[in-house]
Design a protein around this motif. Structure first.
Motif, PDB file in Angstrom:
ATOM      1  N   ALA A  55       0.569  -1.236   0.232  1.00 39.46           N
ATOM      2  CA  ALA A  55      -0.405  -0.172  -0.031  1.00 39.46           C
ATOM      3  C   ALA A  55       0.506   1.521  -0.210  1.00 39.46           C
ATOM      4  CB  ALA A  55      -0.629  -0.344   1.443  1.00 39.46           C
ATOM      5  N   GLU A  56       1.475   1.762   0.356  1.00 45.75           N
ATOM      6  CA  GLU A  56       2.850   1.994   0.685  1.00 45.75           C
ATOM      7  C   GLU A  56       3.905   2.592  -0.585  1.00 45.75           C
ATOM      8  OE1 GLU A  56       5.287   1.773   4.276  1.00 45.75           O
ATOM      9  OE2 GLU A  56       4.126   2.041   5.432  1.00 45.75           O
ATOM     10  N   ARG A  57       4.180   1.241  -1.274  1.00 47.96           N
ATOM     11  CA  ARG A  57       4.250   1.565  -2.705  1.00 47.96           C
ATOM     12  C   ARG A  57       3.716   1.839  -3.266  1.00 47.96           C
ATOM     13  NH1 ARG A  57       7.728  -2.595  -0.746  1.00 47.96           N
ATOM     14  NH2 ARG A  57       5.784  -4.344  -1.782  1.00 47.96           N
ATOM     15  N   ALA A  58       1.942   1.886  -3.803  1.00 49.37           N
ATOM     16  CA  ALA A  58       0.770   2.430  -4.655  1.00 49.37           C
ATOM     17  C   ALA A  58       0.659   3.363  -4.147  1.00 49.37           C
ATOM     18  CB  ALA A  58      -0.060   1.042  -4.449  1.00 49.37           C
ATOM     19  N   GLY A  59       1.277   4.523  -2.729  1.00 54.00           N
ATOM     20  CA  GLY A  59       0.942   5.472  -2.538  1.00 54.00           C
ATOM     21  C   GLY A  59      -0.686   5.413  -2.123  1.00 54.00           C
ATOM     22  N   ILE A  60      -1.130   4.477  -1.423  1.00 51.91           N
ATOM     23  CA  ILE A  60      -2.273   4.603  -1.115  1.00 51.91           C
ATOM     24  C   ILE A  60      -2.376   5.052   0.233  1.00 51.91           C
ATOM     25  CG2 ILE A  60      -4.549   2.961  -0.255  1.00 51.91           C
ATOM     26  CD1 ILE A  60      -3.609   1.779  -2.814  1.00 51.91           C
ATOM     27  N   LEU A  61      -1.072   4.822   1.313  1.00 52.85           N
ATOM     28  CA  LEU A  61      -0.887   5.127   2.175  1.00 52.85           C
ATOM     29  C   LEU A  61       0.303   5.034   2.798  1.00 52.85           C
ATOM     30  CD1 LEU A  61      -2.166   3.607   5.156  1.00 52.85           C
ATOM     31  CD2 LEU A  61      -1.469   1.512   5.053  1.00 52.85           C
ATOM     32  N   PHE A 115      -7.948  -1.711  10.280  1.00 54.60           N
ATOM     33  CA  PHE A 115      -7.187  -0.321   9.825  1.00 54.60           C
ATOM     34  C   PHE A 115      -7.212  -0.840   8.640  1.00 54.60           C
ATOM     35  CE2 PHE A 115      -3.878   1.601   8.163  1.00 54.60           C
ATOM     36  CZ  PHE A 115      -4.177   3.140   8.219  1.00 54.60           C
ATOM     37  N   MET A 116      -6.746  -1.943   8.433  1.00 58.85           N
ATOM     38  CA  MET A 116      -6.164  -1.975   6.820  1.00 58.85           C
ATOM     39  C   MET A 116      -7.741  -1.847   6.213  1.00 58.85           C
ATOM     40  SD  MET A 116      -2.990  -1.616   6.520  1.00 58.85           S
ATOM     41  CE  MET A 116      -2.780  -3.019   5.030  1.00 58.85           C
ATOM     42  N   PHE A 117      -7.924  -2.813   6.673  1.00 61.73           N
ATOM     43  CA  PHE A 117      -9.408  -3.124   6.040  1.00 61.73           C
ATOM     44  C   PHE A 117     -10.451  -1.889   5.449  1.00 61.73           C
ATOM     45  CE2 PHE A 117      -9.279  -7.861   6.728  1.00 61.73           C
ATOM     46  CZ  PHE A 117     -10.148  -8.211   5.679  1.00 61.73           C
ATOM     47  N   ARG A 118     -10.717  -1.150   6.141  1.00 65.69           N
ATOM     48  CA  ARG A 118     -11.314   0.746   6.287  1.00 65.69           C
ATOM     49  C   ARG A 118     -10.107   1.089   5.444  1.00 65.69           C
ATOM     50  NH1 ARG A 118     -10.751   0.636  11.877  1.00 65.69           N
ATOM     51  NH2 ARG A 118      -8.525   2.406  10.996  1.00 65.69           N
ATOM     52  N   SER A 119      -8.841   1.300   5.486  1.00 70.56           N
ATOM     53  CA  SER A 119      -7.935   2.157   4.582  1.00 70.56           C
ATOM     54  C   SER A 119      -7.232   1.537   3.167  1.00 70.56           C
ATOM     55  CB  SER A 119      -6.545   2.299   5.307  1.00 70.56           C
ATOM     56  OG  SER A 119      -7.327   3.330   6.715  1.00 70.56           O
TER      57      SER A 119
END
Length: 197
Positions: A55-61, A115-119
């Motif tokens: 998620a961090e690499r994809a820029g989502i998180l 948190f991961m499910f929500r975000s």
């Protein structure tokens, strides 16, 4: 895979303990062996950290998006989270007849997963390609169901020699595809190649 698909339709010669570990390798599972319990925790720990990294690499998180309580309890980097969670399992399992995580750490990991499910898992940006993936799998299923002769020989043999239903064999073949392989097969079957001049 275990009972039929591997080894030319003969399945794998696995002991009960390994089969039990495979069968119970899920959130609600409860493996009977210590090895199976270790694998279950390893998978949970690896899964959540791998998904955070993706998620961090994809820029989502961003790391700072993770709730402060989770970062304080478990760690604010992948390395720290892995270290904290693994050491907690080791400490709480030593001298026990089962593998366990402390209630406090289990709760913190549960909160991080929520948190991961929500975000991430339900994030519209992350889910934007899901409809395409579903249509791709459906198209592959229709194609191989209509043209079973295009399946690899070992899958055709399951139908011809073992009497396995075509629909089941097609599902098994597609389920064994990696993401990249399924995209490649879809492209090969349904995307026109440019004309050679």
């Amino acid at each position: 895979m275990v009972e039929l698909l591997e080894n030319g339709g003969e399945g794998l010669n696995l002991p009960w303990e390994v089969r039990d570990g495979i069968l119970n390798h899920r959130t609600a599972g409860s493996p009977h062996t210590l090895e199976g319990q270790v694998v279950r925790y390893c998978d949970k720990i690896a899964y959540i950290n791998h998904d955070i990294d993706d998620a961090e690499r994809a820029g989502i998180l961003k790391e700072t998006d993770i709730p402060e309580e989770s970062r304080r309890m478990i760690g604010d980097t992948t390395r720290k989270r892995l270290n904290t969670l693994i050491h907690d399992v080791v400490r709480n399992s030593e001298g026990q007849d089962h593998i366990a995580m402390s209630e406090q750490m289990e709760s913190a990991m549960h909160d991080l997963r929520a948190f991961m499910f929500r975000s991430v898992y339900h994030n519209p940006e992350a889910k934007s390609e899901e409809g395409k993936a579903i249509r791709m799998i459906q198209a592959l299923y229709r194609y191989y169901n209509e043209c079973p002769q295009e399946l690899p020989e070992e899958y055709q043999a399951l139908m011809e020699n073992r009497g396995e239903p075509r629909e089941r064999v097609v599902c098994d073949y597609i389920a064994g595809m990696t993401d990249l392989y399924s995209i490649r097969k879809y492209t090969e079957l349904f995307v026109p190649q440019s004309w050679q001049v």
